[in-house]
Design a protein around this motif. Structure first.
Motif, PDB file in Angstrom:
ATOM      1  N   VAL A 235       0.859  -1.185   0.000  1.00 24.09           N
ATOM      2  CA  VAL A 235       0.000   0.000   0.000  1.00 24.09           C
ATOM      3  C   VAL A 235       0.894   1.235   0.000  1.00 24.09           C
ATOM      4  CG1 VAL A 235      -1.771   1.282   1.256  1.00 24.09           C
ATOM      5  CG2 VAL A 235      -1.832  -1.225   1.227  1.00 24.09           C
TER       6      VAL A 235
ATOM      7  N   PRO B  37       0.494  -0.983   7.072  1.00 21.08           N
ATOM      8  CA  PRO B  37      -0.964  -1.075   7.023  1.00 21.08           C
ATOM      9  C   PRO B  37      -1.515  -2.020   8.092  1.00 21.08           C
ATOM     10  CG  PRO B  37       0.014  -1.514   4.862  1.00 21.08           C
ATOM     11  CD  PRO B  37       1.130  -1.464   5.850  1.00 21.08           C
TER      12      PRO B  37
ATOM     13  N   VAL C 247      -6.771  -1.464   6.205  1.00 24.93           N
ATOM     14  CA  VAL C 247      -6.034  -0.891   5.071  1.00 24.93           C
ATOM     15  C   VAL C 247      -5.629  -2.014   4.108  1.00 24.93           C
ATOM     16  CG1 VAL C 247      -3.925   0.322   4.401  1.00 24.93           C
ATOM     17  CG2 VAL C 247      -5.291   1.156   6.322  1.00 24.93           C
ATOM     18  N   HIS C 248      -5.213  -3.134   4.637  1.00 16.08           N
ATOM     19  CA  HIS C 248      -4.870  -4.271   3.774  1.00 16.08           C
ATOM     20  C   HIS C 248      -6.076  -4.682   2.920  1.00 16.08           C
ATOM     21  CE1 HIS C 248      -2.988  -8.044   2.498  1.00 16.08           C
ATOM     22  NE2 HIS C 248      -4.178  -8.585   2.693  1.00 16.08           N
TER      23      HIS C 248
ATOM     24  N   PRO D 252      -4.440   3.648   2.087  1.00 15.84           N
ATOM     25  CA  PRO D 252      -3.705   3.939   3.314  1.00 15.84           C
ATOM     26  C   PRO D 252      -4.495   4.834   4.266  1.00 15.84           C
ATOM     27  CG  PRO D 252      -2.757   5.161   1.488  1.00 15.84           C
ATOM     28  CD  PRO D 252      -3.805   4.243   0.911  1.00 15.84           C
ATOM     29  N   TRP D 253      -4.312   4.596   5.531  1.00 19.28           N
ATOM     30  CA  TRP D 253      -4.955   5.390   6.587  1.00 19.28           C
ATOM     31  C   TRP D 253      -6.472   5.363   6.477  1.00 19.28           C
ATOM     32  CZ3 TRP D 253      -1.908   6.568  10.509  1.00 19.28           C
ATOM     33  CH2 TRP D 253      -0.532   6.696  10.280  1.00 19.28           C
ATOM     34  N   ASN D 254      -7.019   4.266   5.970  1.00 26.08           N
ATOM     35  CA  ASN D 254      -8.463   4.116   5.807  1.00 26.08           C
ATOM     36  C   ASN D 254      -9.043   3.407   7.034  1.00 26.08           C
ATOM     37  OD1 ASN D 254     -10.961   4.219   4.536  1.00 26.08           O
ATOM     38  ND2 ASN D 254     -10.671   2.249   3.544  1.00 26.08           N
ATOM     39  N   ASP D 255      -8.864   4.049   8.192  1.00 26.99           N
ATOM     40  CA  ASP D 255      -9.311   3.477   9.453  1.00 26.99           C
ATOM     41  C   ASP D 255      -9.440   4.604  10.470  1.00 26.99           C
ATOM     42  OD1 ASP D 255      -6.637   4.101  10.032  1.00 26.99           O
ATOM     43  OD2 ASP D 255      -5.993   2.020  10.083  1.00 26.99           O
TER      44      ASP D 255
ATOM     45  N   PRO E 210       4.578   3.944   3.790  1.00 30.28           N
ATOM     46  CA  PRO E 210       4.879   3.393   5.119  1.00 30.28           C
ATOM     47  C   PRO E 210       6.275   2.782   5.179  1.00 30.28           C
ATOM     48  CG  PRO E 210       3.453   1.898   3.911  1.00 30.28           C
ATOM     49  CD  PRO E 210       3.647   3.111   3.037  1.00 30.28           C
TER      50      PRO E 210
ATOM     51  N   CYS F 144       3.224  -3.746   3.564  1.00 32.43           N
ATOM     52  CA  CYS F 144       2.179  -4.762   3.706  1.00 32.43           C
ATOM     53  C   CYS F 144       1.847  -4.991   5.185  1.00 32.43           C
ATOM     54  CB  CYS F 144       2.628  -6.093   3.098  1.00 32.43           C
ATOM     55  SG  CYS F 144       2.930  -6.005   1.317  1.00 32.43           S
ATOM     56  N   TYR F 145       0.668  -5.511   5.433  1.00 33.92           N
ATOM     57  CA  TYR F 145       0.257  -5.842   6.797  1.00 33.92           C
ATOM     58  C   TYR F 145       1.193  -6.909   7.361  1.00 33.92           C
ATOM     59  CZ  TYR F 145      -2.429  -7.881  10.596  1.00 33.92           C
ATOM     60  OH  TYR F 145      -2.814  -8.387  11.807  1.00 33.92           O
TER      61      TYR F 145
END
Length: 188
Positions: free
Chosen positions: A22, A38, A42-43, A48-51, A78, A82-83
């Protein structure tokens, strides 16, 4: 270059949800946000930063979602793309150590207009401030003015886990956030 990053599989064997790098940016971006890695939301979305942390970060920046997700305004990279998974006791694992050495310098070469870089959390601060950072993340963030000349602004992670830290350090909201907002507007 972004297609190469998004196709990256260098640490695939260590990723519990598989690779999904991401990253968002455009050559014209004047601001860089370097966070940790992430989370699961987000994963899932690839944004990104979708939380909730992203909601708090956008509030700190006084930016709408549309402004925040405009890659011509903000580059988002980041430390780990990846997560990375979770600790057994809760909380996400640290960013994978392969990402930043493999990709950061290459991506920076395509971002000539960056005037302000937000270093969110200890991993970004360690890499970009190195020996200049203070003994702790709190001290580093508290001394944020030391790093502005070099175009860096260290910040805590906007996670709900840091709510107590923010309450314990009221100078963050009274001293740092106004400077952050002024610098962001000036860079834009």
């Amino acid at each position: 270059m972004l297609a190469d990053v998004r196709a990256c599989r260098i640490c695939e064997e260590h990723l519990p949800l598989g690779p999904r790098p991401v990253v968002r940016m455009a050559v014209s971006a004047p601001i860089m946000i370097i966070g940790q890695a992430p989370g699961t939301k987000v994963h899932e979305t690839g944004l990104p930063w979708n939380d909730a942390s992203g909601d708090r970060l956008r509030d700190w920046l006084h930016m709408s979602r549309a402004e925040f997700y405009d890659p011509a305004r903000l580059a988002i990279m980041p430390m780990g793309f990846c997560y990375p998974g979770r600790f057994d006791r809760g909380g996400d694992l640290p960013p994978r150590p392969e990402c930043a050495p493999a990709w950061h310098d290459l991506l920076w070469r395509h971002l000539p207009n960056i005037r302000l870089t937000l270093l969110i959390g200890q991993y970004a601060q360690a890499r970009y401030l190195g020996a200049k950072r203070a003994r702790t993340m709190t001290e580093t963030v508290r001394q944020f003015e030391r790093y502005l000349e070099d175009g860096f602004l260290p910040m805590p992670h906007p996670s709900w886990r840091n709510t107590a830290w923010i309450r314990k350090n009221p100078w963050f909201e009274t001293d740092l956030l106004p400077v952050l907002r002024d610098r962001v507007q000036a860079a834009l």
